[in-house]
Design a protein around this motif. Structure first.
Motif, PDB file in Angstrom:
ATOM      1  N   LEU A   1       2.819  -3.338 -13.432  1.00 44.28           N
ATOM      2  CA  LEU A   1       3.454  -2.334 -12.577  1.00 44.28           C
ATOM      3  C   LEU A   1       2.831  -2.280 -11.184  1.00 44.28           C
ATOM      4  O   LEU A   1       3.477  -1.862 -10.222  1.00 44.28           O
ATOM      5  CB  LEU A   1       3.338  -0.960 -13.260  1.00 44.28           C
ATOM      6  N   TYR A   2       1.573  -2.727 -11.104  1.00 40.33           N
ATOM      7  CA  TYR A   2       0.886  -2.700  -9.808  1.00 40.33           C
ATOM      8  C   TYR A   2       0.397  -4.101  -9.468  1.00 40.33           C
ATOM      9  O   TYR A   2      -0.100  -4.814 -10.335  1.00 40.33           O
ATOM     10  CB  TYR A   2      -0.299  -1.723  -9.842  1.00 40.33           C
ATOM     11  N   SER A   3       0.544  -4.482  -8.220  1.00 41.84           N
ATOM     12  CA  SER A   3      -0.111  -5.714  -7.778  1.00 41.84           C
ATOM     13  C   SER A   3      -0.961  -5.366  -6.561  1.00 41.84           C
ATOM     14  O   SER A   3      -0.454  -4.771  -5.602  1.00 41.84           O
ATOM     15  CB  SER A   3       0.890  -6.832  -7.481  1.00 41.84           C
ATOM     16  N   ASN A   4      -2.242  -5.683  -6.661  1.00 45.74           N
ATOM     17  CA  ASN A   4      -3.241  -5.307  -5.644  1.00 45.74           C
ATOM     18  C   ASN A   4      -3.219  -3.804  -5.359  1.00 45.74           C
ATOM     19  O   ASN A   4      -3.313  -3.384  -4.192  1.00 45.74           O
ATOM     20  CB  ASN A   4      -3.040  -6.079  -4.342  1.00 45.74           C
ATOM     21  N   GLY A   5      -3.034  -3.004  -6.403  1.00 47.47           N
ATOM     22  CA  GLY A   5      -3.066  -1.544  -6.267  1.00 47.47           C
ATOM     23  C   GLY A   5      -1.766  -0.924  -5.800  1.00 47.47           C
ATOM     24  O   GLY A   5      -1.622   0.297  -5.789  1.00 47.47           O
ATOM     25  N   ALA A   6      -0.812  -1.766  -5.382  1.00 47.43           N
ATOM     26  CA  ALA A   6       0.459  -1.223  -4.869  1.00 47.43           C
ATOM     27  C   ALA A   6       1.545  -1.309  -5.941  1.00 47.43           C
ATOM     28  O   ALA A   6       1.624  -2.299  -6.679  1.00 47.43           O
ATOM     29  CB  ALA A   6       0.892  -1.986  -3.626  1.00 47.43           C
ATOM     30  N   LEU A   7       2.354  -0.256  -6.011  1.00 48.65           N
ATOM     31  CA  LEU A   7       3.425  -0.207  -7.006  1.00 48.65           C
ATOM     32  C   LEU A   7       4.436  -1.323  -6.769  1.00 48.65           C
ATOM     33  O   LEU A   7       4.908  -1.519  -5.661  1.00 48.65           O
ATOM     34  CB  LEU A   7       4.133   1.161  -6.930  1.00 48.65           C
ATOM     35  N   ASN A   8       4.759  -2.041  -7.853  1.00 44.92           N
ATOM     36  CA  ASN A   8       5.774  -3.085  -7.770  1.00 44.92           C
ATOM     37  C   ASN A   8       7.119  -2.420  -8.095  1.00 44.92           C
ATOM     38  O   ASN A   8       7.523  -2.322  -9.246  1.00 44.92           O
ATOM     39  CB  ASN A   8       5.436  -4.188  -8.782  1.00 44.92           C
ATOM     40  N   ARG A   9       7.782  -1.928  -7.050  1.00 49.60           N
ATOM     41  CA  ARG A   9       8.983  -1.110  -7.251  1.00 49.60           C
ATOM     42  C   ARG A   9      10.138  -1.883  -7.864  1.00 49.60           C
ATOM     43  O   ARG A   9      10.897  -1.341  -8.667  1.00 49.60           O
ATOM     44  CB  ARG A   9       9.408  -0.478  -5.923  1.00 49.60           C
ATOM     45  N   SER A  10      10.280  -3.152  -7.492  1.00 47.01           N
ATOM     46  CA  SER A  10      11.412  -3.897  -8.056  1.00 47.01           C
ATOM     47  C   SER A  10      11.187  -4.138  -9.552  1.00 47.01           C
ATOM     48  O   SER A  10      12.129  -4.098 -10.349  1.00 47.01           O
ATOM     49  CB  SER A  10      11.658  -5.204  -7.309  1.00 47.01           C
ATOM     50  N   TYR A  11       9.894  -4.338  -9.939  1.00 46.72           N
ATOM     51  CA  TYR A  11       9.594  -4.512 -11.358  1.00 46.72           C
ATOM     52  C   TYR A  11       9.907  -3.212 -12.115  1.00 46.72           C
ATOM     53  O   TYR A  11      10.532  -3.224 -13.179  1.00 46.72           O
ATOM     54  CB  TYR A  11       8.118  -4.905 -11.536  1.00 46.72           C
ATOM     55  N   LEU A  12       9.491  -2.083 -11.544  1.00 50.41           N
ATOM     56  CA  LEU A  12       9.743  -0.786 -12.183  1.00 50.41           C
ATOM     57  C   LEU A  12      11.251  -0.537 -12.317  1.00 50.41           C
ATOM     58  O   LEU A  12      11.725  -0.136 -13.379  1.00 50.41           O
ATOM     59  CB  LEU A  12       9.087   0.344 -11.367  1.00 50.41           C
ATOM     60  N   SER A  13      11.991  -0.829 -11.236  1.00 45.66           N
ATOM     61  CA  SER A  13      13.454  -0.644 -11.282  1.00 45.66           C
ATOM     62  C   SER A  13      14.069  -1.488 -12.384  1.00 45.66           C
ATOM     63  O   SER A  13      14.933  -1.022 -13.130  1.00 45.66           O
ATOM     64  CB  SER A  13      14.099  -1.042  -9.957  1.00 45.66           C
TER      65      SER A  13
ATOM     66  N   LEU B   1       2.908   9.290  -4.309  1.00 47.64           N
ATOM     67  CA  LEU B   1       2.021   9.676  -5.417  1.00 47.64           C
ATOM     68  C   LEU B   1       1.832   8.509  -6.394  1.00 47.64           C
ATOM     69  O   LEU B   1       0.730   8.282  -6.881  1.00 47.64           O
ATOM     70  CB  LEU B   1       2.601  10.894  -6.156  1.00 47.64           C
ATOM     71  N   MET B   2       2.908   7.763  -6.655  1.00 51.36           N
ATOM     72  CA  MET B   2       2.811   6.625  -7.581  1.00 51.36           C
ATOM     73  C   MET B   2       1.888   5.537  -7.023  1.00 51.36           C
ATOM     74  O   MET B   2       1.343   4.737  -7.758  1.00 51.36           O
ATOM     75  CB  MET B   2       4.196   6.041  -7.873  1.00 51.36           C
ATOM     76  N   ASN B   3       1.715   5.536  -5.717  1.00 48.40           N
ATOM     77  CA  ASN B   3       0.823   4.556  -5.090  1.00 48.40           C
ATOM     78  C   ASN B   3      -0.597   5.067  -4.909  1.00 48.40           C
ATOM     79  O   ASN B   3      -1.530   4.281  -4.833  1.00 48.40           O
ATOM     80  CB  ASN B   3       1.372   4.140  -3.724  1.00 48.40           C
ATOM     81  N   LYS B   4      -0.749   6.412  -4.814  1.00 46.88           N
ATOM     82  CA  LYS B   4      -2.068   6.934  -4.426  1.00 46.88           C
ATOM     83  C   LYS B   4      -2.765   7.810  -5.458  1.00 46.88           C
ATOM     84  O   LYS B   4      -3.979   7.945  -5.408  1.00 46.88           O
ATOM     85  CB  LYS B   4      -1.919   7.726  -3.114  1.00 46.88           C
ATOM     86  N   ASP B   5      -2.011   8.453  -6.347  1.00 52.10           N
ATOM     87  CA  ASP B   5      -2.622   9.374  -7.304  1.00 52.10           C
ATOM     88  C   ASP B   5      -3.173   8.561  -8.490  1.00 52.10           C
ATOM     89  O   ASP B   5      -2.407   8.020  -9.308  1.00 52.10           O
ATOM     90  CB  ASP B   5      -1.573  10.389  -7.765  1.00 52.10           C
ATOM     91  N   GLU B   6      -4.503   8.465  -8.569  1.00 53.21           N
ATOM     92  CA  GLU B   6      -5.136   7.589  -9.565  1.00 53.21           C
ATOM     93  C   GLU B   6      -4.793   7.989 -10.999  1.00 53.21           C
ATOM     94  O   GLU B   6      -4.551   7.117 -11.841  1.00 53.21           O
ATOM     95  CB  GLU B   6      -6.660   7.561  -9.366  1.00 53.21           C
ATOM     96  N   THR B   7      -4.759   9.299 -11.275  1.00 53.42           N
ATOM     97  CA  THR B   7      -4.452   9.752 -12.646  1.00 53.42           C
ATOM     98  C   THR B   7      -3.030   9.332 -13.019  1.00 53.42           C
ATOM     99  O   THR B   7      -2.775   8.822 -14.119  1.00 53.42           O
ATOM    100  CB  THR B   7      -4.579  11.298 -12.739  1.00 53.42           C
TER     101      THR B   7
END
Ligand code: ATP
Length: 196
Positions: A58-70, A39-45
């Motif tokens: 938080l996103y690079s090229n639309g994909a969640l940067n999980r290590s940054y979020l962590s 959902l964090m990768n695909k749900d636009e809202t």
């Protein structure tokens, strides 16, 4: 109407392992952690809300940067609470929708934070998976190759195990002494008895 069942337990308790046994019995399982990531990768809202709170990085090229979020939430409990407050309701709603689509007698939602996120209010029964802390540490270290300190830090963010298990309708003990398949079968039968 389908019976909605939760599986919960602390990090490394064996929730996924137990859930997979239920899957073998033909019971569909919703894995909340995987769903939240998707959902964090695909749900636009949801993405826009996360960007508003945590920034464009938080996103690079639309994909969640999980290590940054962590790295953002790991050392800042307020940010972790905020992240959960944003992501949990969306995941809970998604699980609810998924539950409605299932056609088996019961379906399972596997999640670490069922009571912490109030998700139990949407569930009819909750199964707790319990394993002693030293064994959980050992299993997670083997699985994820991360330090004991990092695992303990994650454990400390979760509800205390004994308290959590008392809130569950059924408890599966996943230590090195008791077999888990017979315990799963017993609960499976109890759940079917409950419905039929
Ligand atoms: P997390 O909260 O981190 O997602 P989890 O509660 O889903 O963890 P699992 O991934 O199911 O836990 O189990 C943790 C590790 O321990 C896995 O590598 C799994 O294969 C192993 N494990 C779980 N139960 C057993 C068992 N009864 N015997 C041997 N290994 C086990």
């Amino acid at each position: 109407m389908i019976l909605k069942v939760g599986i919960t337990g602390g990090i490394g308790s064996g929730k996924s392992t137990v859930a997979k046994i239920f899957e073998v019995l033909g019971i569909p399982v919703f894995y909340a952690d995987d769903a939240a990531k998707e959902l964090m990768n695909k749900d636009e809202t949801l993405k826009q809300e996360l960007i508003k709170e945590f920034g464009n990085e938080l996103y690079s090229n639309g994909a969640l940067n999980r290590s940054y979020l962590s790295s953002l939430v790991f050392s800042d409990p307020k940010k972790l609470t905020l992240l959960n407050a944003i992501v949990h309701p969306v995941t809970i709603a998604n699980a609810e929708k998924w539950m409605q689509q299932q056609t088996t007698h019961y379906a399972i939602k596997e999640a670490a934070l069922i009571f912490e996120s109030d998700a139990h209010k949407q569930l009819d029964k909750v199964i707790g998976v319990f394993a002693p802390t030293p064994l959980r540490l050992q299993r997670v270290r083997q699985r994820d190759n991360i330090s004991e300190d990092a695992i303990v830090a994650r454990m400390n963010k979760q509800m205390e195990e004994e308290t959590k298990m008392k809130l569950c309708d059924y408890v599966i003990t996943n230590n090195d002494l008791e077999l888990i398949i017979p315990q799963v079968l017993k609960i499976h039968e109890a759940l079917l008895d409950f419905i039929i």
